[in-house]
Design a protein around this motif. Sequence first.
Motif, PDB file in Angstrom:
ATOM      1  N   HIS A 149     -10.606  -0.459 -13.291  1.00 15.25           N
ATOM      2  CA  HIS A 149     -10.648  -1.645 -12.438  1.00 15.25           C
ATOM      3  C   HIS A 149      -9.836  -1.439 -11.162  1.00 15.25           C
ATOM      4  N   LEU A 150      -8.644  -0.879 -11.305  1.00 17.88           N
ATOM      5  CA  LEU A 150      -7.790  -0.682 -10.134  1.00 17.88           C
ATOM      6  C   LEU A 150      -8.351   0.379  -9.211  1.00 17.88           C
ATOM      7  N   ASP A 151      -9.030   1.363  -9.787  1.00 16.78           N
ATOM      8  CA  ASP A 151      -9.610   2.402  -8.944  1.00 16.78           C
ATOM      9  C   ASP A 151     -10.700   1.806  -8.043  1.00 16.78           C
ATOM     10  N   VAL A 152     -11.480   0.881  -8.606  1.00 16.97           N
ATOM     11  CA  VAL A 152     -12.516   0.209  -7.815  1.00 16.97           C
ATOM     12  C   VAL A 152     -11.874  -0.552  -6.652  1.00 16.97           C
ATOM     13  N   TRP A 153     -10.786  -1.277  -6.962  1.00 14.34           N
ATOM     14  CA  TRP A 153     -10.115  -2.058  -5.920  1.00 14.34           C
ATOM     15  C   TRP A 153      -9.480  -1.179  -4.858  1.00 14.34           C
ATOM     16  N   PHE A 154      -8.888  -0.076  -5.299  1.00 12.49           N
ATOM     17  CA  PHE A 154      -8.232   0.826  -4.359  1.00 12.49           C
ATOM     18  C   PHE A 154      -9.261   1.366  -3.370  1.00 12.49           C
ATOM     19  N   ASP A 155     -10.369   1.767  -3.918  1.00 12.09           N
ATOM     20  CA  ASP A 155     -11.470   2.281  -3.113  1.00 12.09           C
ATOM     21  C   ASP A 155     -11.971   1.211  -2.134  1.00 12.09           C
ATOM     22  N   ARG A 156     -12.138   0.006  -2.657  1.00  9.76           N
ATOM     23  CA  ARG A 156     -12.678  -1.083  -1.845  1.00  9.76           C
ATOM     24  C   ARG A 156     -11.751  -1.423  -0.678  1.00  9.76           C
ATOM     25  N   LEU A 157     -10.463  -1.514  -0.966  1.00  4.06           N
ATOM     26  CA  LEU A 157      -9.525  -1.869   0.098  1.00  4.06           C
ATOM     27  C   LEU A 157      -9.357  -0.736   1.108  1.00  4.06           C
ATOM     28  N   ALA A 158      -9.608   0.489   0.656  1.00  4.40           N
ATOM     29  CA  ALA A 158      -9.476   1.628   1.584  1.00  4.40           C
ATOM     30  C   ALA A 158     -10.689   1.718   2.502  1.00  4.40           C
ATOM     31  N   SER A 159     -11.701   0.907   2.234  1.00  3.28           N
ATOM     32  CA  SER A 159     -12.982   1.123   2.903  1.00  3.28           C
ATOM     33  C   SER A 159     -13.405   0.086   3.939  1.00  3.28           C
ATOM     34  N   SER A 160     -12.601  -0.933   4.193  1.00  8.41           N
ATOM     35  CA  SER A 160     -13.040  -1.877   5.232  1.00  8.41           C
ATOM     36  C   SER A 160     -12.015  -1.931   6.362  1.00  8.41           C
ATOM     37  N   ASP A 161     -12.467  -2.278   7.537  1.00  6.88           N
ATOM     38  CA  ASP A 161     -11.596  -2.268   8.716  1.00  6.88           C
ATOM     39  C   ASP A 161     -10.433  -3.231   8.577  1.00  6.88           C
ATOM     40  N   GLU A 162     -10.697  -4.332   7.925  1.00  8.73           N
ATOM     41  CA  GLU A 162      -9.638  -5.328   7.757  1.00  8.73           C
ATOM     42  C   GLU A 162      -8.613  -4.888   6.709  1.00  8.73           C
ATOM     43  N   SER A 163      -9.148  -4.377   5.577  1.00  6.91           N
ATOM     44  CA  SER A 163      -8.248  -4.133   4.451  1.00  6.91           C
ATOM     45  C   SER A 163      -7.529  -2.786   4.519  1.00  6.91           C
ATOM     46  N   ARG A 164      -8.150  -1.796   5.147  1.00  5.65           N
ATOM     47  CA  ARG A 164      -7.544  -0.457   5.126  1.00  5.65           C
ATOM     48  C   ARG A 164      -6.140  -0.420   5.732  1.00  5.65           C
ATOM     49  N   PRO A 165      -5.944  -0.962   6.934  1.00  7.50           N
ATOM     50  CA  PRO A 165      -4.580  -0.929   7.479  1.00  7.50           C
ATOM     51  C   PRO A 165      -3.578  -1.670   6.588  1.00  7.50           C
ATOM     52  N   ARG A 166      -4.038  -2.719   5.971  1.00  7.43           N
ATOM     53  CA  ARG A 166      -3.126  -3.475   5.097  1.00  7.43           C
ATOM     54  C   ARG A 166      -2.782  -2.675   3.847  1.00  7.43           C
ATOM     55  N   LEU A 167      -3.777  -1.961   3.310  1.00  5.02           N
ATOM     56  CA  LEU A 167      -3.514  -1.114   2.139  1.00  5.02           C
ATOM     57  C   LEU A 167      -2.542   0.004   2.514  1.00  5.02           C
ATOM     58  N   LEU A 168      -2.778   0.627   3.672  1.00  7.45           N
ATOM     59  CA  LEU A 168      -1.905   1.731   4.100  1.00  7.45           C
ATOM     60  C   LEU A 168      -0.475   1.238   4.321  1.00  7.45           C
ATOM     61  N   ALA A 169      -0.347   0.057   4.908  1.00  5.24           N
ATOM     62  CA  ALA A 169       0.998  -0.500   5.128  1.00  5.24           C
ATOM     63  C   ALA A 169       1.675  -0.771   3.784  1.00  5.24           C
ATOM     64  N   ALA A 170       0.905  -1.267   2.828  1.00 10.15           N
ATOM     65  CA  ALA A 170       1.462  -1.551   1.497  1.00 10.15           C
ATOM     66  C   ALA A 170       1.906  -0.257   0.812  1.00 10.15           C
ATOM     67  N   LEU A 171       1.103   0.792   0.955  1.00  3.91           N
ATOM     68  CA  LEU A 171       1.463   2.080   0.343  1.00  3.91           C
ATOM     69  C   LEU A 171       2.764   2.602   0.932  1.00  3.91           C
TER      70      LEU A 171
ATOM     71  N   THR B 268      -0.346  -6.043  -3.901  1.00 10.79           N
ATOM     72  CA  THR B 268      -0.566  -6.132  -5.345  1.00 10.79           C
ATOM     73  C   THR B 268      -1.418  -4.967  -5.844  1.00 10.79           C
ATOM     74  N   ILE B 269      -2.504  -4.684  -5.110  1.00 10.96           N
ATOM     75  CA  ILE B 269      -3.394  -3.600  -5.542  1.00 10.96           C
ATOM     76  C   ILE B 269      -2.724  -2.234  -5.364  1.00 10.96           C
ATOM     77  N   ALA B 270      -2.042  -2.034  -4.233  1.00  7.53           N
ATOM     78  CA  ALA B 270      -1.376  -0.740  -4.007  1.00  7.53           C
ATOM     79  C   ALA B 270      -0.339  -0.493  -5.100  1.00  7.53           C
ATOM     80  N   ARG B 271       0.498  -1.482  -5.355  1.00  8.89           N
ATOM     81  CA  ARG B 271       1.540  -1.329  -6.366  1.00  8.89           C
ATOM     82  C   ARG B 271       0.938  -1.083  -7.744  1.00  8.89           C
TER      83      ARG B 271
END
Lengths: 253, 188
Positions: free
Chosen positions: A142-164, A99-102
């Motif tokens: 707002h989305l920039d904050v979320w993008f940054d946040r998800l790119a920055s934790s061990d759990e969320s980063r791989p999921r964000l990259l996969a979504a991208l 959702t955030i990546a899209r």
Amino acid sequence: MTDPIVELLLATADDDFVLGYRDSEWTGVAPMLEEDVAMSSISQDELGHARVLYELALQTMGQDPTDSRRLDALAYARPLDCYRCCRLVERHRGDWAFTIARRYLYETADDVRTEALAQSSLQPLANVIAKIRREERYHLLHLDVWFDRLASSDESRPRLLAALENVWPDALGFWESTCGEDDLIRSGVTAESSAALGERWLAEATSRFASLGIEPPQSAARTGGRQGERSPEFHELWAEATEVYRQDPDASW
Amino acid sequence: MQAGNRRRHAPDSPQLFPLEDDVNTPSTTTTTETAGEKAVWAALQEVDDPEIPGLSVVDLGIIRSVRSDASGIKVEVMPTFTGCPALETIRCDIVERLSHLAQSVEVRFTFEETWTSDRISERGREQLRLGGTAPPPRDGLIQLVQKSKCPYCGSHATHTENAFGPTLCRAIHYCDDCRQPFEAFKAL
């Protein structure tokens, strides 16, 4: 072929309408209460933007933009191959990373698009876009904050990259030109071609990604949405979104 | 605009802290108004925004123009947010309030001019505060975290909890002094 101005207005309005509908699915079930409110509010904004753009489309077609029946018919009752949204907005909402990546990709692309439309020779469009851009400012931040946040934790980063990776061909497909775009450029309705705007967006996105150590995916654009090719995901969304309307198009609700 | 709009702080409930910087009242277009148009403005002063009771559509600054002649009354309204769900209610409320002044009342929403939060009048800002909503920042800057003054205790030790709130035009803030959550009207 329909009027190129109508094609452009429908593409822009349908994008906002479909993604506004899609992300409103988070109402009540977002990861946290604050985000529940935020995503609902952002979705409501998008539906509002779709509405004024549909009104402009009606006006361009010589119809009464204040006639709510015509407005509903335009939003809900077109043959499916007459919708002009991009595939990016049709995709299922997925998990929060998707959702955030899209939405991040959509908001940044829409920002580049509306920046060009704000200069439109079609004054009513330029007026509406000026208003929309002020509201969209909140979405971007707002989305920039979320993008940054998800790119920055061990759990969320791989999921964000996969979504991208997953959504990238559709993000590039946002920039598929609408029918008759050359006419629009000649008459100044839009300042630049979709291709040129897409290049600018890609450069900006690449630079933001680089600040987070992310390489943009390499996949090619998936197009067709602006020509009316609809995915099964859209069919599903449309059936749900229009369910009440189709039962009684003249009902007041 | 009515003289009343120039009014500064009302002598109101003491637990509510007054605004500190009520300068720069936004100017409203001044054209030659007929007596009929003056009556319309006065009547509109009694039409509240449906989402913010006590705040009139005039003080909210959304009335762009008023025309009144033999053919009837025409009111131009600038929406605060494009997706504001209250627009239809605003239209009905205006038509109802003005119906005794003319046979025909037409309300038109327009984007020819962009409404911004700077258009809220001094009295409007005061009404917001009285209702427990911090007025929008004066600089009009659109940012996620906005500075506000607690409408309950007047403290500046507040923070933004959420840039998005119960309506499109409001955000959620929190006062670290009196520990009261409150709403703030967003800059737009």
